[in-house]
Design an enzyme around this catalytic site. Sequence first.
Site, PDB file in Angstrom:
ATOM      1  N   THR A   1      11.400  56.483  27.536  1.00 18.73           N
ATOM      2  CA  THR A   1      12.125  57.755  27.655  1.00 18.73           C
ATOM      3  C   THR A   1      12.712  58.004  29.034  1.00 18.73           C
ATOM      4  O   THR A   1      13.516  58.908  29.214  1.00 18.73           O
ATOM      5  CB  THR A   1      11.210  58.940  27.291  1.00 18.73           C
TER       6      THR A   1
ATOM      7  N   TYR B   1      -5.577  52.900  38.896  1.00 19.08           N
ATOM      8  CA  TYR B   1      -4.274  52.339  38.525  1.00 19.08           C
ATOM      9  C   TYR B   1      -4.180  50.851  38.878  1.00 19.08           C
ATOM     10  O   TYR B   1      -3.778  50.019  38.048  1.00 19.08           O
ATOM     11  CB  TYR B   1      -3.191  53.137  39.250  1.00 19.08           C
ATOM     12  N   SER B   2      -4.585  50.484  40.106  1.00 18.79           N
ATOM     13  CA  SER B   2      -4.443  49.078  40.517  1.00 18.79           C
ATOM     14  C   SER B   2      -5.387  48.181  39.710  1.00 18.79           C
ATOM     15  O   SER B   2      -5.066  47.011  39.460  1.00 18.79           O
ATOM     16  CB  SER B   2      -4.655  48.905  42.019  1.00 18.79           C
TER      17      SER B   2
ATOM     18  N   THR C   1       5.688  59.904  24.068  1.00 24.01           N
ATOM     19  CA  THR C   1       4.628  60.723  23.479  1.00 24.01           C
ATOM     20  C   THR C   1       5.154  61.996  22.827  1.00 24.01           C
ATOM     21  O   THR C   1       4.424  62.674  22.115  1.00 24.01           O
ATOM     22  CB  THR C   1       3.579  61.119  24.548  1.00 24.01           C
TER      23      THR C   1
ATOM     24  N   SER D   1       2.168  45.772  38.461  1.00 27.08           N
ATOM     25  CA  SER D   1       2.598  46.482  39.673  1.00 27.08           C
ATOM     26  C   SER D   1       2.153  45.697  40.897  1.00 27.08           C
ATOM     27  O   SER D   1       1.120  45.012  40.867  1.00 27.08           O
ATOM     28  CB  SER D   1       1.956  47.866  39.734  1.00 27.08           C
TER      29      SER D   1
HETATM   30  P1  NDP Z   1       7.693  57.069  34.467  1.00 24.32           P
HETATM   31  O1  NDP Z   1       6.572  57.981  34.794  1.00 24.32           O
HETATM   32  O2  NDP Z   1       9.055  57.398  34.956  1.00 24.32           O
HETATM   33  O3  NDP Z   1       7.764  56.827  32.875  1.00 24.32           O
HETATM   34  C1  NDP Z   1       6.603  56.511  32.180  1.00 24.32           C
HETATM   35  C2  NDP Z   1       6.956  56.239  30.729  1.00 24.32           C
HETATM   36  O4  NDP Z   1       5.739  55.923  30.039  1.00 24.32           O
HETATM   37  C3  NDP Z   1       7.568  57.435  30.039  1.00 24.32           C
HETATM   38  O5  NDP Z   1       8.557  56.984  29.149  1.00 24.32           O
HETATM   39  C4  NDP Z   1       6.387  58.017  29.278  1.00 24.32           C
HETATM   40  O6  NDP Z   1       6.772  58.654  28.089  1.00 24.32           O
HETATM   41  C5  NDP Z   1       5.623  56.754  28.909  1.00 24.32           C
HETATM   42  N1  NDP Z   1       4.214  57.025  28.603  1.00 24.32           N
HETATM   43  C6  NDP Z   1       3.250  57.527  29.390  1.00 24.32           C
HETATM   44  N2  NDP Z   1       2.084  57.641  28.731  1.00 24.32           N
HETATM   45  C7  NDP Z   1       2.332  57.178  27.466  1.00 24.32           C
HETATM   46  C8  NDP Z   1       1.543  57.024  26.304  1.00 24.32           C
HETATM   47  N3  NDP Z   1       0.249  57.380  26.271  1.00 24.32           N
HETATM   48  N4  NDP Z   1       2.115  56.514  25.188  1.00 24.32           N
HETATM   49  C9  NDP Z   1       3.413  56.159  25.198  1.00 24.32           C
HETATM   50  N5  NDP Z   1       4.220  56.288  26.260  1.00 24.32           N
HETATM   51  C10 NDP Z   1       3.684  56.789  27.377  1.00 24.32           C
HETATM   52  O7  NDP Z   1       7.226  55.644  34.995  1.00 24.32           O
HETATM   53  P2  NDP Z   1       8.033  54.393  35.575  1.00 24.32           P
HETATM   54  O8  NDP Z   1       9.284  54.182  34.836  1.00 24.32           O
HETATM   55  O9  NDP Z   1       8.045  54.505  37.039  1.00 24.32           O
HETATM   56  O10 NDP Z   1       6.978  53.238  35.214  1.00 24.32           O
HETATM   57  C11 NDP Z   1       7.094  52.398  34.081  1.00 24.32           C
HETATM   58  C12 NDP Z   1       6.061  51.293  34.216  1.00 24.32           C
HETATM   59  O11 NDP Z   1       6.281  50.583  35.429  1.00 24.32           O
HETATM   60  C13 NDP Z   1       4.613  51.796  34.274  1.00 24.32           C
HETATM   61  O12 NDP Z   1       3.766  50.911  33.603  1.00 24.32           O
HETATM   62  C14 NDP Z   1       4.320  51.782  35.756  1.00 24.32           C
HETATM   63  O13 NDP Z   1       2.949  51.661  36.007  1.00 24.32           O
HETATM   64  C15 NDP Z   1       5.095  50.559  36.204  1.00 24.32           C
HETATM   65  N6  NDP Z   1       5.429  50.530  37.617  1.00 24.32           N
HETATM   66  C16 NDP Z   1       6.203  51.490  38.194  1.00 24.32           C
HETATM   67  C17 NDP Z   1       6.503  51.415  39.547  1.00 24.32           C
HETATM   68  C18 NDP Z   1       7.353  52.402  40.244  1.00 24.32           C
HETATM   69  O14 NDP Z   1       7.490  52.305  41.471  1.00 24.32           O
HETATM   70  N7  NDP Z   1       7.977  53.356  39.581  1.00 24.32           N
HETATM   71  C19 NDP Z   1       5.976  50.334  40.372  1.00 24.32           C
HETATM   72  C20 NDP Z   1       5.188  49.382  39.669  1.00 24.32           C
HETATM   73  C21 NDP Z   1       4.932  49.486  38.337  1.00 24.32           C
HETATM   74  P3  NDP Z   1       6.768  60.260  27.869  1.00 24.32           P
HETATM   75  O15 NDP Z   1       8.186  60.601  27.653  1.00 24.32           O
HETATM   76  O16 NDP Z   1       5.961  60.459  26.655  1.00 24.32           O
HETATM   77  O17 NDP Z   1       6.153  60.888  29.067  1.00 24.32           O
END
Ligand code: NDP
Length: 244
Positions: A18, A153-154, A41, A140
């Site tokens: 999303t 998280y890590s 979600t 990550s």
């Molecule tokens: P965001 O917080 O921008 O987006 C997180 C996404 O995960 C949203 O689409 C959210 O959907 C979804 N989500 C969260 N919980 C659930 C759940 N229980 N079931 C289904 N969907 C869920 O995160 P980022 O885009 O920054 O991160 C994406 C991935 O990259 C993650 O795994 C993060 O750990 C990893 N990452 C990010 C970094 C960064 O610097 N941004 C660095 C390293 C890794 P909803 O619309 O429902 O909230």
Amino acid sequence: MAKSIDLSGKVALVTGGTRGIGRAIAEVLKEAGATVYITGTNEEKTKQVAEEIGVNGVKMNVCDREEVKKVVAEIAKKERKIDILINNAGITRDTLFMRMKDEDWDAVIETNLTGIYNVTRQVVPIMMKKRTGSIVNISSVVGFTGNPGQVNYSSTKAALVGFTKSLAKEVASRGIRVNAVAPGYITTDMTQKIPEKVKEALIKSIPMRREGEPSEVADTVLFLVSDMASYITGTTIHVNGGLF
Ligand code: NDP
């Protein structure tokens, strides 16, 4: 002539599509010709974003095993297969270890690690039947370096690397590749929570002196799921501007 990536005829499932990195991944997979499903979600929000980028949107909380089973089965029934799985959904509950509440630990483990198990457990049998598939898990940099305030998280992001390597060995003979991408600091809602002062110091520590863009992670995922990476499995690609 340069090769190009064509995912026409492929079906891709991107968890947490999303916003941020997941949304950028969904966009590049769609541009490459795949039929893409994003999940989130909140049903209304997921459908709205899916419409904006021209993909399918379904509510699927990765922590809800029954919902995951139902949604994956529905997609497989409609499309007859799932070729690509991007385990992207993830959350943070940052706090120093001495202040960490059990709920902060449980929520992060349940979403970032058990969530990946829940979805992958349903998708792998579908890929096995077709003897083809590509899975990318979003780890990550902090899974490799550690980071104060992110013990929960890590831990999950390091665990994903073991998950990736082991599953890759189990399913390689069935034509399924499993890899991970470990982003550094990427401009998304997740990093907007970092205080400005901390962010300035972080950027100074990055050799390329800037945050990454979601599209820079998405392009790496696109490469990994494509035929260009046909002999790559069980590995992690780092996308972090030289940080690690
Ligand atoms: P965001 O917080 O921008 O987006 C997180 C996404 O995960 C949203 O689409 C959210 O959907 C979804 N989500 C969260 N919980 C659930 C759940 N229980 N079931 C289904 N969907 C869920 O995160 P980022 O885009 O920054 O991160 C994406 C991935 O990259 C993650 O795994 C993060 O750990 C990893 N990452 C990010 C970094 C960064 O610097 N941004 C660095 C390293 C890794 P909803 O619309 O429902 O909230």
